[in-house]
Write an enzyme that holds these catalytic residues in place. Sequence first.
Site, PDB file in Angstrom:
ATOM      1  N   HIS A  93       5.690   8.197 -28.333  1.00 43.65           N
ATOM      2  CA  HIS A  93       4.779   9.092 -27.617  1.00 43.65           C
ATOM      3  C   HIS A  93       5.027  10.564 -27.976  1.00 43.65           C
ATOM      4  O   HIS A  93       4.101  11.299 -28.324  1.00 43.65           O
ATOM      5  CB  HIS A  93       4.925   8.879 -26.107  1.00 43.65           C
ATOM      6  N   ASN A 134      -1.725  18.518 -21.018  1.00 37.07           N
ATOM      7  CA  ASN A 134      -2.163  17.563 -22.033  1.00 37.07           C
ATOM      8  C   ASN A 134      -2.257  18.193 -23.420  1.00 37.07           C
ATOM      9  O   ASN A 134      -2.782  17.556 -24.343  1.00 37.07           O
ATOM     10  CB  ASN A 134      -3.511  16.965 -21.638  1.00 37.07           C
ATOM     11  N   GLU A 185       8.001  17.412 -25.904  1.00 38.44           N
ATOM     12  CA  GLU A 185       7.448  17.814 -24.599  1.00 38.44           C
ATOM     13  C   GLU A 185       8.122  19.101 -24.095  1.00 38.44           C
ATOM     14  O   GLU A 185       7.506  19.883 -23.370  1.00 38.44           O
ATOM     15  CB  GLU A 185       7.607  16.689 -23.564  1.00 38.44           C
ATOM     16  N   LYS A 238       6.712  22.467 -14.915  1.00 36.21           N
ATOM     17  CA  LYS A 238       5.815  21.379 -14.531  1.00 36.21           C
ATOM     18  C   LYS A 238       5.575  21.382 -13.025  1.00 36.21           C
ATOM     19  O   LYS A 238       4.457  21.138 -12.559  1.00 36.21           O
ATOM     20  CB  LYS A 238       6.374  20.019 -14.974  1.00 36.21           C
ATOM     21  N   LYS A 266       2.437  11.221 -11.656  1.00 38.66           N
ATOM     22  CA  LYS A 266       1.520  10.356 -12.399  1.00 38.66           C
ATOM     23  C   LYS A 266       2.241   9.056 -12.708  1.00 38.66           C
ATOM     24  O   LYS A 266       3.298   9.053 -13.337  1.00 38.66           O
ATOM     25  CB  LYS A 266       1.105  11.014 -13.718  1.00 38.66           C
ATOM     26  N   HIS A 314      -2.073  16.050 -26.438  1.00 40.17           N
ATOM     27  CA  HIS A 314      -2.108  14.650 -25.989  1.00 40.17           C
ATOM     28  C   HIS A 314      -3.389  13.917 -26.360  1.00 40.17           C
ATOM     29  O   HIS A 314      -3.385  12.693 -26.455  1.00 40.17           O
ATOM     30  CB  HIS A 314      -1.877  14.565 -24.479  1.00 40.17           C
ATOM     31  N   GLU A 337      -4.862  16.905 -10.961  1.00 41.37           N
ATOM     32  CA  GLU A 337      -5.446  17.253 -12.252  1.00 41.37           C
ATOM     33  C   GLU A 337      -6.955  17.404 -12.203  1.00 41.37           C
ATOM     34  O   GLU A 337      -7.699  16.705 -12.890  1.00 41.37           O
ATOM     35  CB  GLU A 337      -5.058  16.220 -13.328  1.00 41.37           C
ATOM     36  N   ARG A 358      -3.840  21.567 -14.376  1.00 43.61           N
ATOM     37  CA  ARG A 358      -2.851  20.568 -14.785  1.00 43.61           C
ATOM     38  C   ARG A 358      -3.202  19.979 -16.156  1.00 43.61           C
ATOM     39  O   ARG A 358      -2.329  19.513 -16.883  1.00 43.61           O
ATOM     40  CB  ARG A 358      -2.743  19.440 -13.739  1.00 43.61           C
ATOM     41  N   ARG A 368       0.813  -1.233   0.000  1.00 46.29           N
ATOM     42  CA  ARG A 368       0.000   0.000   0.000  1.00 46.29           C
ATOM     43  C   ARG A 368       0.840   1.274   0.000  1.00 46.29           C
ATOM     44  O   ARG A 368       0.413   2.306   0.512  1.00 46.29           O
ATOM     45  CB  ARG A 368      -0.968   0.037   1.181  1.00 46.29           C
ATOM     46  N   HIS A 419      -2.606  10.684 -28.109  1.00 46.00           N
ATOM     47  CA  HIS A 419      -2.946   9.361 -27.574  1.00 46.00           C
ATOM     48  C   HIS A 419      -3.770   8.557 -28.572  1.00 46.00           C
ATOM     49  O   HIS A 419      -3.590   7.345 -28.702  1.00 46.00           O
ATOM     50  CB  HIS A 419      -3.728   9.503 -26.265  1.00 46.00           C
TER      51      HIS A 419
END
Lengths: 371, 371
Positions: free
Chosen positions: A269, A248, A189, A230, A147, A251, A240, A244, A125, A255
């Site tokens: 990517h 993207n 990026e 960032k 993330k 993206h 997010e 935030r 955990r 994606h």
Amino acid sequence: MAQIDHTVHVALGERAYDILIGPKLIEEAGAILAEKFPGRRYGIVTDEMVAGAQLPRLTAGLDAAGLSYDTIVLPAGESTKSYGMLEKVVEGLLSAKLERGDLVIALGGGVVGDLAGFAAAVTRRGMDFVQVPTSLLAQVDSSVGGKTGINSPHGKNLVGAFHQPKLVLADLSALDTLDPRQFAAGYAEVVKYGLIDDPEFFEWLEANRVEIFSGGPARGEAIARCCAHKARVVIADEKETGVRALLNLGHTFGHALEKDTGYSSRLLHGEGVAIGMVLAHGFSNRLGLAPGQDSGRVAAHLQAAGLPTRLADIPGELGSTDELMAAIAQDKKVSRGALTFILTRGIGQAFIERQVDPQAVRAFLEEMRAK
Amino acid sequence: MAQIDHTVHVALGERAYDILIGPKLIEEAGAILAEKFPGRRYGIVTDEMVAGAQLPRLTAGLDAAGLSYDTIVLPAGESTKSYGMLEKVVEGLLSAKLERGDLVIALGGGVVGDLAGFAAAVTRRGMDFVQVPTSLLAQVDSSVGGKTGINSPHGKNLVGAFHQPKLVLADLSALDTLDPRQFAAGYAEVVKYGLIDDPEFFEWLEANRVEIFSGGPARGEAIARCCAHKARVVIADEKETGVRALLNLGHTFGHALEKDTGYSSRLLHGEGVAIGMVLAHGFSNRLGLAPGQDSGRVAAHLQAAGLPTRLADIPGELGSTDELMAAIAQDKKVSRGALTFILTRGIGQAFIERQVDPQAVRAFLEEMRAK
């Protein structure tokens, strides 16, 4: 003593951490970790590609510092971000009898960082972890902000956790051995940060691109500026729920294209993001929001960096527009059925638009396919 | 209007939530959810056992409230807390096109709650979820406090997340159809709260056990008191860095026994905890910490409730003492190699001891096996 060229602090309260940028931080990681986290044991997660060049540098430093560690080596590539590999890493950490207070070291690019970070988040955990990003993409983007995750057959990064690292060590020399195509993909990026809200940084990139690619001091400065950017965004909106999402930019289109090309070497990517950013500018222009000359300037800069900028630049056949639209709708940046896109009013003026008409997107995509 | 007998508030700041306890909350869930969370869609996760008796009650209420939902039905039993079932639930939620703002409903006992909660924690990096616990164990323990997870071949609950529900609906009538053995197993966790730090509650249980088992008002009161107790502990120490470990009273022995019996019907979780609590008292007595009469009183009360209290009560052959010790050492409540146990100075006087000598545990276990 470790040579540290830049330090970026990510001020997230009890989850705060530093990003250190320097020329030889992989060798120096052992000494740094021994000082910062006395008495811990380590689980190194890396991939077969990175292990060859970088793992001996890391383990030599850990050995010299007298640190105890186990190593888990994974196949390289996006397909490693899978349920099966998550299980493999978690079970490997448990087999190594690592405890909650021990540390996972993610040595590699975005794939290793995302997977190892997620494994750390769920093992017992929540174990602590350290990012040692070895690609430009990972240094400026995926290793910062917490993330973590794996891919689902339904789409990229749909399974994961927000789990902040305890430290990020960005070793500039690791980039010297990076495949030029991977470096360029990471550079997409870098450009993104200028396009979001920093037109001066975009101009600076136009002036310094060659030095960044050749490895002069501008490279470290570019990385530090991206990390600082960032970090500001992540501090403002860790989970997010708001701004935030600006990160993207490019993206949602990107994606969808990555999914369509099977997350394969047909489209990295960052290459998907490059095309996606050009599409986001073009689409914003089509909606009458952004001047056409900005789209052209963005495309020209990315093209000069060796990046694809048009759908036609992707090798092989693309899926149907219906398939691309389905992938866009399944992207997790969808809310209550309406399409959310990052649109722009021009370079450095991106914004979140939550009410984008799917028909307008479809028509724009149809037109772009014909080009 | 829903009949709510008791409300327990878990004051965790922005993760705060209520536990509602009442006789018919499964039927009434639709109306309650429609009011509390307008505009959401739902993914119900349950198991084949619970689905028969309880799912129609839940869906009738959701239908009446006009709520939209998908249902994922899993096999019943502890072996459902696996990597494969986690993938199945996550992919099911994604297939149902549930979004980040939508809600997962965990309808079932501890297994369903732990698995569905973990799936909610990692789907799209975190969906909201509601616990609708249908077993006594889940109502007093596993549905409260945000511990979610699955089992590893290395041990129970070694993979998971802290993820608080948005609401817990404890329906008392669900307990009427519960297998008596399951009810008794849940009762072990009820007794635990008294043993930790509330001797008055233990006395009250001695006086009210029969009514709790037969379903009078003492049953709801016992559940509310347990939830309030657990809520206080979780508020003080959400991520179990300190006092929350007291809730593991009986669990280190218990988990080792569960592992040894293959998480099978030979030994239910609560039964392992019952034996574990008696062992913890006996071991504390052996160390000269706790009076022998308290051990006897604990064993007598659990035995009267139909619970096993000795190693010899477990049907079949146990593994070797070496195997039990290995399981104890791998339990996640181990830190830096020393064994951590919850020991006690008597009923209601449990404490965390981080320096337990493994040899003393081994000797005690050897002796207990001979009995």
